[in-house]
Each structure stands twice: as structure tokens, then as C-alpha cells.
Design a protein around this motif. Structure first.
Motif, short mmCIF file in Angstrom:
data_model
loop_
_atom_site.label_atom_id
_atom_site.label_comp_id
_atom_site.label_asym_id
_atom_site.label_seq_id
_atom_site.Cartn_x
_atom_site.Cartn_y
_atom_site.Cartn_z
N TYR A 247 0.79 -1.22 0.00
CA TYR A 247 0.00 0.00 0.00
C TYR A 247 0.83 1.28 0.00
N PHE A 248 2.02 1.22 0.60
CA PHE A 248 2.70 2.49 0.87
C PHE A 248 4.15 2.49 0.45
N SER A 249 4.41 2.18 -0.82
CA SER A 249 5.79 2.29 -1.27
C SER A 249 5.96 3.70 -1.82
N SER A 250 7.20 4.13 -1.98
CA SER A 250 7.43 5.52 -2.40
C SER A 250 6.96 5.73 -3.84
N HIS B 111 6.52 20.73 4.94
CA HIS B 111 7.51 21.54 4.21
C HIS B 111 7.86 20.91 2.87
N VAL B 112 7.88 19.57 2.82
CA VAL B 112 8.17 18.91 1.53
C VAL B 112 7.07 19.25 0.53
N ALA B 113 5.80 19.24 0.99
CA ALA B 113 4.69 19.58 0.09
C ALA B 113 4.80 21.03 -0.39
N LEU B 114 5.16 21.94 0.52
CA LEU B 114 5.24 23.36 0.17
C LEU B 114 6.36 23.63 -0.83
N ILE B 115 7.53 23.02 -0.58
CA ILE B 115 8.73 23.45 -1.28
C ILE B 115 9.10 22.51 -2.43
N ALA B 116 8.64 21.23 -2.33
CA ALA B 116 8.96 20.29 -3.41
C ALA B 116 7.71 19.89 -4.19
N GLY B 117 6.53 20.20 -3.64
CA GLY B 117 5.30 20.00 -4.40
C GLY B 117 4.75 18.59 -4.44
N PHE B 118 5.25 17.69 -3.57
CA PHE B 118 4.61 16.36 -3.53
C PHE B 118 4.35 15.98 -2.09
N TYR B 119 3.42 15.04 -1.91
CA TYR B 119 3.08 14.62 -0.54
C TYR B 119 3.92 13.41 -0.20
N GLU B 120 4.67 13.53 0.86
CA GLU B 120 5.56 12.42 1.22
C GLU B 120 4.74 11.20 1.55
N ASP B 121 5.18 10.06 1.04
CA ASP B 121 4.42 8.84 1.31
C ASP B 121 4.74 8.37 2.72
N VAL B 122 3.92 7.41 3.16
CA VAL B 122 4.04 6.95 4.54
C VAL B 122 5.39 6.27 4.79
N SER B 123 6.01 5.76 3.71
CA SER B 123 7.28 5.05 3.91
C SER B 123 8.33 5.98 4.52
N TYR C 155 -0.52 3.07 -12.10
CA TYR C 155 0.70 2.26 -12.21
C TYR C 155 1.34 2.02 -10.85
N HIS C 156 1.12 2.97 -9.94
CA HIS C 156 1.71 2.81 -8.61
C HIS C 156 1.05 1.64 -7.87
N THR C 157 -0.25 1.41 -8.13
CA THR C 157 -0.97 0.35 -7.40
C THR C 157 -1.20 -0.87 -8.30
N THR D 56 -5.43 5.88 10.30
CA THR D 56 -6.01 4.99 11.29
C THR D 56 -5.99 3.56 10.79
N SER D 57 -6.29 3.38 9.48
CA SER D 57 -6.34 2.00 8.97
C SER D 57 -4.96 1.35 9.00
N ILE D 58 -3.92 2.14 8.71
CA ILE D 58 -2.56 1.57 8.79
C ILE D 58 -2.26 1.21 10.24
#
Length: 930
Positions: free
Chosen positions: A23-26, A98-110, A435-437, A890-892
Motif C-alpha cells: 500500500y505504501f511504497s514511495s 515543508h516537503v509539500a510546500l517546497i517540493a510539491g509532492f506529498y511524502e508517502d508513509v514510507s 501504475y503505482h498500485t 487509522t487504517s494503517i
């Protein structure tokens, strides 16, 4: 059996890790080419202010007198710039924000597993694409953007990590530090020619990270005077810096300013989950290339903030947090960060329609590039006849889109071009996710098969080794050889199939795991046949009834993870257990106490989650109650005649009681000291750490008789638990321990009730007495209930005082007796200890139940394993990676909890054995008899 335990641990570790792979690979891919708008940008430089932990409502709302909290910023959004709400995602922590603000992507749970400080994955950012970036602020945030940058053009200035102190007089000094250093920096540049010319280049970014608001929010809550004063100070600081920069550049009108926040904060001063107070952050943009305020007569939003904030007539422009990165990139004309998934918010831009259309086109191409790389990666690792591409964006469709958009721009149909770009962006993001899933279903089924196989195998082991339901049958040599080769061949076919597709090594583990597990099950066919024969000979109604009760029990447990009140229902059913089974006839007093304590414990899951409002008097009351119980128990101990006891042993209890009294004093004095802003007294800190270290040692000095050792365990754990408590939860271990104590007595009665054994005297039972192996009895149906009680109590120990499955239910105030300087790992460790203490109580009681009911701990443990595995399978299918981020988190955590519960129970089992059976011998004075 060690082989079996090792296999069990291994299988469970695979189950646990699998969810992160499935579910949560990069989602990041590398190898795209940078995309840049071909037109000159409106601004030469950008100033980014991030007020860490600032909520949207705290900034925009008016105070009691109707005056704005931040007068300067209010005047900006009314007269000079555009404003809105930036919607963040979970986990609402500083690093992903900060990663979302400055790099524009949402860091994955990994990323969570890799710690917050370093870059778990290399990523591109606006800072990296800029000509120069200077940044000031916290050592937790700045270095990660400098470390990922190529070359030497991102400069950081940080204060010492020790400054982030929740117990400090005023955390606003962290922001004052930043503002002062920026002023000094600009003053020094006048005499430093190299720096002066660098500052006058294009594509320059200045980043001010302001941590004071976040620290004050943790320490004093967002509704406090400190938090709101800090907002005023930040407002004044921003005003000074903005005018300083404008003067420095001679008001050339080429500077763009952005003020926003990485995440909000709950009313009780925490963040991490998905509550609106945590996910809604302010965004104010002004300066070069930015739209002026747009007057409107009416605008519709589902929330009622506009009326509250008196901003109904100014257009509110909401964005997703990752949209701010492309906005910054287009304002100063740098390439969009390679991994950005943000969509450029055009309404913030005050530029020509051509510039907007070109920027949007660049944005679409940049996201399409990621899609192409992802697709080619998947194509390479899948057999061509098995590959199903993402239909809406086939190669021809992509060319179509790009041609059409180009044509629209040439024909000056800019609005059509922009809307087509938005469609393309949405499709590319869908394709990325597709493709990610891609392998998810296939991997999920493999793990589910292993799960079912493993649970079946454990049930067979229980039936074969610990009951008399089956008779041993000699195995057929020929059949077992055929079986072995059959399964080996299946394994080889799967491995070959994975090899051709060059799959990652973890896939081999997930896909090959069902083979040995099911081989072990199929090998026991005679046992299965025997069992089926026995079950069929039973009364059909009884069998179905038993199954229904078991299912209901497990479902209540699963339910309790979502609704704590399910635990209350369970405990009230438990309260009636002596009546249902007529146990109360032979032990009226014990049954009465059992019912009372069940009802008492049932109140805790109905209470609000811990840490919302500290209530120190309750902690002190719990301390006194513990001492009261101790005096009463000691009096009983001294009265009772036990020829095996030595009175020297009683000294240990007095030390432990002194330790509890000391803890009670430390809690009250620490919280008083923090209230009057004098920080954490050093003496209290030393006592706290010494209590933490000495309590397990004192415990091991006490005698190993059943009740005496359990009483000592309670005192030892309570002295530490009190130091970590801030409210009613301090009473929880007492109620839980009372119930556990009566449970041990009730199980004794139950044994007699079913005529399974004679009743040994509990007072003389000793944990260390080696139980004769031949005295172990076979399992009885009642033992399934016993194991279920244990799992239920473990879950109650976990969720009784608040659901720790969500990050934001942790209250840093719990650890203030030990430390107040921000240290995520130390604080996390202490909070985990707090969660583990009720666990240890339940595990030790279960150990006592095993001793008193003459069962091998192994057989009961196997039943516990089956129950928790069935629960885990539920949660495996309930894991989500879509929907609100709170649901995902919560589900994780539910799945991870149940999986680690099994691994944890093995550890707890060992720990409980250590705590109940081991004893440190002290050199004693020998008595001389004349």
C-alpha cells in the motif's frame, strides 16, 4: 517448539512489512527532464515565511474586541494581495508539510519509517532549482533542503536544537532570533561585495522558518495568550522584514512574498492527524506578479469561516498545499520541481493570459513526464501479454492532448488551453496512481492466502498437541514424498515467473510464503479428517452456538478499534459472566467484586481521549489511593501466616511505597513550576529518571509468591506511570489491576466448577515452583474463553484511556517530568512506555492464570495467536490508501497494531515470565543461634 516460535515471528514480520510494500511504497520516480515556462517571470526574488503550526482560523479571525490578530497581514489581504486556505494532508507534521510546500509532492508513509531528519528519498525542490536560497530557522527543517540540493547554492542559518524547549518562558524568542538574523544579514551585505551581487541576481529565494507558534501551541494550547501573542509578534516581524527588503532593493517591485504554514494544531496542542484544525492553514501572497484583492458580492464554501472572519466580500482562493510549489516556481521563473504533483493556482497570478496558459502547459508536461517514466518502468518489469496499459492516456492520446493545447495557444484561445491542461493533469495523476498500485491485488491475495494458511496450521497444532480430539495416525511415506515434490514444483514455477519479470526480491517472499505454509497444512490431512469426524459427532446446535459466540467475540474486538465504547459493551457482558455460568453460587463475594470492577473499568473507554485537559489533582489522588491500597495489603500480608516468608522482604515494599509517594510529589511540583514558567526543576528531573531506572530493580528484589510479586509489580509500575500521567488515566492501572487480581481468583473457581482440578491455596503458590510437566492438563473449551479474556484485556489496556492509533492523541505534557526540550525519539519512547505499562500488568496476570490453572503457557498462547491473527486478517482488508487522511492513518495503525500485538505478546509473555519468576538475591546478614 523454538522452531515453531521462530517461524511464527518470521511469518508475522513478513505480514507486517508487506502492507508497506503493497500500500505504501514511495511513489517518486527519477529521470524526468526539467520543464520551465519560456516567458520572462514577473518577480526576481521570492520571500517565503512559514509560520510553523499556525492555524488558518487563529490568523484570520478577529479577537474579542473585533480587532485583527495580525493587523499588518490583514491590511495586506484587504489592500495588496490574494488570500485563501491551503489544505494540507496527513501526516500533519513539519517535515511532510515543508516537503509539500517546497517540493510539491506529498511524502508517502514510507518516509515515516526512515525518521524525519534525513531525506529517505532524494527529491527536487524550488530551492534546488533557484539560483541562490538563504534560509533561517529550525535545525529540524532547513538541512534537509540543503542536503538534497545539487551544488552549493542553498545556505542555512539555524539556532541550537536545545532552544526548542516546551518548558521555556517564551518560545517566541525563536522567531525573534530569525528576524534579527535576517536584519543582520542584509546589513552585513552592504559591506560584502560578493554577497551583495549574489542578492541582486534573479531567481533568489529567502526562506524564514518560524517555529515559535508551534512550540507555544504544544506547550500552552492554541487558545492560550502565549500562542496569540506570538502571532502578533510574527505579524510585526513580517512587516519589518518586508519593508527592509523593499528598501534594500529600492522598491523595484520585483519581490513576491508568501506567508503560509506547514500544518495547524488541535485545541489540545497536538498535530499529526486529519482534523480540520490541523489540515487548514493560511495562505497570503502579495508583491510582484500577484493578483490584487478581488471584491465579490457572494461566494459559497461549505464552512462558515467567511462570516466569522468578516471576509465575505474578498475572494477566497483555496489551494492544496502542493500547489504552492508550482506557484513559487512560476513567480520567479525556475523549472517546476521534478516530482511536484501540484496544479498551478492561476487565480493568484496577475499576468497576461499568454503567461498563464504557457505556465499551465509547462505544469501539465511536467506531470505527464512523471507518468511516462512510471509507465515505462512498469512495462519493463511485466510480461508483454500480461501488461494492461492505462487506456485514457495511451501514446496517441498524449500526442493528441499536447497538439490540441499548442494549437489553442497559437490561436490565442487561452481559456480552452488552460481547461485542457487541467484535464491532462488530472488524467496524468490518475495514471500515476494506476501504475503505482498495479501489483496490489496480486500481492494482497498472496498475503491473504498465507494468513489463512498460517491460522489453519496453528489451529491444527493446537488440536494435535494439546487436546485429545485426534488420535495419532502413522504417516504414509509415499504420499508425503509426492506432496513434497508437488509443492516444491509449484514454488519453482512461481519463482521462475517472478524471475522473468525482474521483480523486486520482496515479491519473492510474499508470493512464495503460501507454499510452505499450505504444505504444512496439507501434510496434516489425517488430523483434519479426525477433527471433522469428531465435530460432526457433536450436537449440531452446540457447535453452531460455539462458533457464533467466537465470531461475535472477535467482531467486538475488531469494532473496539473503531469505537472505544465497544469495550464498554464487552466489559458489561463480562460482568454477567459469573451469573451466566452459575459460578456465583460457589463464590458469592468474589463474583460480586468481579462484577463491580468490570462495571468500574467499563467507564474508562467512555471518557474523552487522554491529554485534552490536564487534571493534576486526579494524578495526586491516584498516588494517594495507591498508597492506601498498599497499607491495607501490607497489613493483610503481616497478619497472614506464611511459613515460607522472611520479614526482611517487607522492607522492599516500604521502599516501593516511598517511591510512589515521591512520584506523586514530583508530578505536582513539576506542573506547578511549568505553570509559573520556571521550567522543569533539575531535582525533579533527576528523581524522575532515577525512579524510572530503579523501579524494575526494586521489583526483582521482592519475593516470588504469587500475590506478593503481583503487588510489587503494581507498585513498581505505578511509580513510573504516575510520572507520565496528566489526568484521569492515572487511575486506570489501579482499576485494571484490581480486575486482574479478581480474575486470577475467579479462574481458580472456574477450574473447580468444571471439575478440572483441585483448588491449590493461592497464597502459597509460587511463580518459580517448577510445575511438573505431567501435571499439565489437556485443553478444555473453557480455555478458549480464558484466552479470549486475555486478548480482550490487552485491547482494553491499549484503548482504555484513549486511542493511540492516531498520532494527535499523544500529549507532550505527559513527559514533562522527564524532559521539556523537543526530542521526538526520546518523547516517543517515554510515551510508548506509558502505553506498555497496562500491557505488562495484564501479561503478568495472565502468567498467574497459567500457573493457577495448570496449563502450559504454550497452549494458551497458541489460542491467543489464532484470535489475534483472525483480527489482523480483518484489518488487512480494511487498510485504505484513499479517502480522508485520518482514515488512511487509522487504517494503517490498526493493522500495524494488531500485527505488532502478536509479536508484542510474544515479547510480553517473556517479559512477564522474567518479572514474575526472577529474583535478585541481596547478601543477607546470617543469624547466629547460640
Amino acid at each position: 517448539i523454538p522452531v515453531f516460535i521462530l517461524a511464527g515471528l518470521l511469518v508475522h514480520c513478513v505480514f507486517l512489512v508487506s502492507i508497506f510494500d503493497i500500500y505504501f511504497s514511495s511513489p517518486l520516480v527519477h529521470g524526468m527532464t526539467p520543464q520551465q515556462t519560456p516567458l520572462p517571470p514577473p518577480a526576481k526574488r521570492l520571500v517565503l515565511f512559514v509560520a510553523d503550526g499556525l492555524r488558518a482560523d487563529s490568523l484570520y479571525e478577529l479577537d474579542g474586541n473585533g480587532a485583527p490578530r495580525a493587523p499588518y497581514l490583514r491590511s495586506i489581504l484587504e489592500n495588496n494581495g490574494s488570500w485563501g486556505i491551503s489544505h494540507t494532508r496527513v501526516p500533519t507534521e513539519s517535515r511532510p508539510g515543508h516537503v509539500a510546500l517546497i517540493a510539491g509532492f506529498y511524502e508517502d508513509v514510507s518516509a515515516v519509517a526512515k525518521g524525519w531528519k534525513e531525506n529517505p528519498v532524494e527529491f527536487d525542490s524550488v530551492f534546488n532549482e533557484s539560483k541562490y536560497t538563504w534560509s533561517w530557522g529550525s535545525p529540524d527543517i532547513l538541512p534537509m533542503f540543503a542536503k538534497g540540493a545539487t551544488g552549493d547554492h542553498v545556505y542555512t542559518f539555524c539556532y541550537a536544537a536545545e532552544s526548542e524547549d516546551f518548558g521555556a518562558e517564551d518560545a517566541a524568542k525563536l522567531d525573534v532570533w530569525v528576524f534579527d538574523h535576517v536584519k543582520r544579514f542584509f546589513n552585513s551585505s552592504r559591506s560584502n561585495q560578493t554577497l551583495f551581487s549574489a542578492l541582486n541576481e534573479e531567481k533568489v529565494v529567502l526562506f524564514l522558518h518560524l517555529l515559535g507558534i508551534d512550540t507555544n501551541g504544544h506547550a500552552h494550547r492554541p487558545n492560550s495568550r502565549e500562542y496569540q501573542e506570538n502571532i502578533k509578534q510574527v505579524d510585526e516581524g513580517v512587516k519589518e522584514i518586508a519593508s527592509l527588503i523593499d528598501n534594500f532593493y529600492g522598491n523595484d517591485g520585483k519581490t513576491a512574498f508568501i506567508l503560509t504554514s506547514d500544518h495547524g494544531m488541535t485545541d489540545w496542542g497536538s498535530h499529526g492527524a486529519g482534523h480540520p484544525t490541523e489540515t487548514l492553514t493560511p495562505l497570503i501572497v502579495w508583491g510582484a506578479g500577484v493578483n490584487y484583492p478581488q471584491k465579490v458580492t457572494s461566494q459559497f464554501f461549505e464552512d462558515n469561516f467567511l462570516e466569522e472572519w468578516k471576509l465575505e466580500n474578498l475572494k477566497r482562493l483555496d489551494v492544496n498545499q502542493a500547489d504552492i510549489a508550482p506557484l513559487m516556481a512560476s513567480l520567479i521563473g525556475v523549472p517546476f520541481p521534478l516530482n511536484s504533483v501540484g496544479t498551478l493556482p492561476l487565480e493568484y497570478l496577475n499576468s497576461s493570459a499568454l503567461f498563464k496558459a504557457e505556465s499551465m502547459f509547462t505544469n501539465a508536461v511536467q506531470i505527464l513526464e512523471q507518468f511516462k517514466v512510471k509507465m515505462s518502468q512498469k512495462k519493463e518489469t511485466t510480461l508483454s501479454f500480461l501488461f494492461t496499459p492505462f487506456k485514457p492516456l495511451s501514446a496517441s492520446e498524449q500526442i493528441n492532448f499536447l497538439k490540441k493545447i499548442r494549437l489553442y495557444i497559437q490561436q490565442q484561445k487561452y481559456d480552452e488551453a488552460v481547461s485542457l491542461c487541467k484535464t491532462l493533469i488530472n488524467l496524468a495523476l490518475e495514471g500515476l496512481s494506476y501504475y503505482h498500485t498495479y501489483d496490489r491485488l496480486f500481492l494482497g491475495l498472496s498475503i491473504a492466502m498465507s494468513f489463512v494458511g498460517w491460522t489453519t496450521y496453528v489451529i491444527l497444532v493446537i488440536v494435535k498437541a494439546h487436546t485429545n480430539l485426534t488420535k495419532t495416525v502413522p504417516t504414509n511415506k509415499k504420499e508425503s514424498t509426492v506432496l513434497f515434490y508437488g509443492f516444491a514444483a509449484a514454488g519453482m514455477i512461481i519463482a521462475f515467473f517472478l524471475l522473468i519479470q525482474t521483480c523486486p526480491w520482496t515479491y519473492y517472499i510474499y508470493c512464495l510464503l503460501p507454499v510452505p505454509v499450505w504444505y504444512a497444512v496439507v501434510k496434516e490431512i489425517p488430523v483434519i479428517q479426525d477433527l471433522a469426524r469428531n465435530v460432526l459427532s457433536l450436537h449440531i446446535g452446540q457447535s453452531i452456538g460455539f462458533l457464533l459466540v467466537c465470531t461475535l467475540g472477535v467482531e467486538i474486538l475488531v469494532f473496539s478499534f473503531f469505537y472505544r465504547s465497544a469495550l464498554t459493551v464487552g466489559l458489561l457482558v463480562f460482568a454477567g459472566w459469573p451469573v451466566i455460568t452459575q459460578l456465583w453460587i460457589q463464590a458469592k463475594t468474589k463474583a460480586m467484586i468481579w462484577t463491580l470492577l468490570c462495571v468500574l473499568l467499563a467507564i474508562f473507554p467512555l471518557m474523552p481521549v487522554v491529554g485534552r485537559e490536564p487534571n493534576i489533582p486526579l494524578v495526586i489522588a491516584a498516588g494517594f489511593l495507591t498508597l492506601l491500597i498498599s497499607f491495607f495489603s501490607l497489613a493483610c500480608l503481616c497478619k497472614s501466616e506464611n511459613k515460607y516468608r522472611d520479614n526482611e522482604d517487607l522492607k522492599v515494599y516500604f521502599y516501593q511505597m516511598f517511591s510512589v509517594a515521591l512520584s506523586t510529589y514530583v508530578v505536582s511540583s513539576t506542573h506547578n513550576s511549568l505553570k509559573i514558567k520556571q521550567g522543569l526543576p533539575v531535582m525533579n528531573q533527576i528523581i524522575s529518571w532515577m525512579t524510572l531506572v530503579s523501579s524494575p530493580v526494586l521489583l526483582l528484589l521482592s519475593p516470588t509468591f504469587l500475590f506478593e510479586r503481583l503487588f510489587s509489580i503494581l507498585l513498581s509500575l505505578m511509580s513510573t506511570y504516575l510520572l507520565l500521567s496528566t489526568g484521569y488515566e492515572a487511575l486506570f492501572p489501579l482499576a485494571l489491576f484490581g480486575l486482574m487480581f479478581v480474575w486470577i481468583n475467579m479462574e481458580q473457581e472456574a477450574l473447580q466448577h468444571y471439575g478440572l482440578s483441585l483448588k491449590p491455596k493461592l497464597a502459597v503458590l509460587n511463580f518459580t515452583c517448577a510445575v511438573d510437566i505431567t501435571q499439565f492438563r489437556q485443553l478444555h473449551l473453557d480455555d478458549v474463553r480464558r484466552s479470549f479474556f486475555f486478548v480482550f484485556f490487552i485491547v482494553t489496556a491499549f484503548f482504555g484511556t484513549g486511542n493511540i492509533a492516531s498520532i494527535n492523541s499523544f500529549d507532550p505534557a505527559s513527559v514533562y517530568c522527564f524532559l521539556t526540550v523537543f526530542s521526538p525519539f526520546m518523547m516517543g519512547g517515554l510515551l510508548l512506555l506509558k502505553v506498555a505499562i497496562p500491557f505488562v500488568l495484564v501479561s503478568c496476570a495472565f502468567e498467574a492464570v497459567q500457573v493457577t490453572t495448570q496449563l502450559s503457557s504454550k497452549s494458551l498462547f497458541l489460542i491467543v495467536l489464532v484470535i489475534s491473527d483472525i483480527m489482523a486478517l480483518h484489518f488487512f482488508f480494511l487498510v485504505k490508501d484513499y479517502g480522508s487522511w485520518l482514515d488512511i492513518g487509522t487504517s494503517i495503525s490498526h493493522y500495524v497494531l494488531v500485527m505488532s500485538l502478536t509479536i508484542f505478546m510474544m515479547v510480553m509473555n517473556g517479559l512477564a515470565q522474567l518479572l514474575t519468576t526472577q529474583r535478585l538475591g541481596l547478601p543477607r546478614r546470617t543469624k547466629h543461634h547460640s
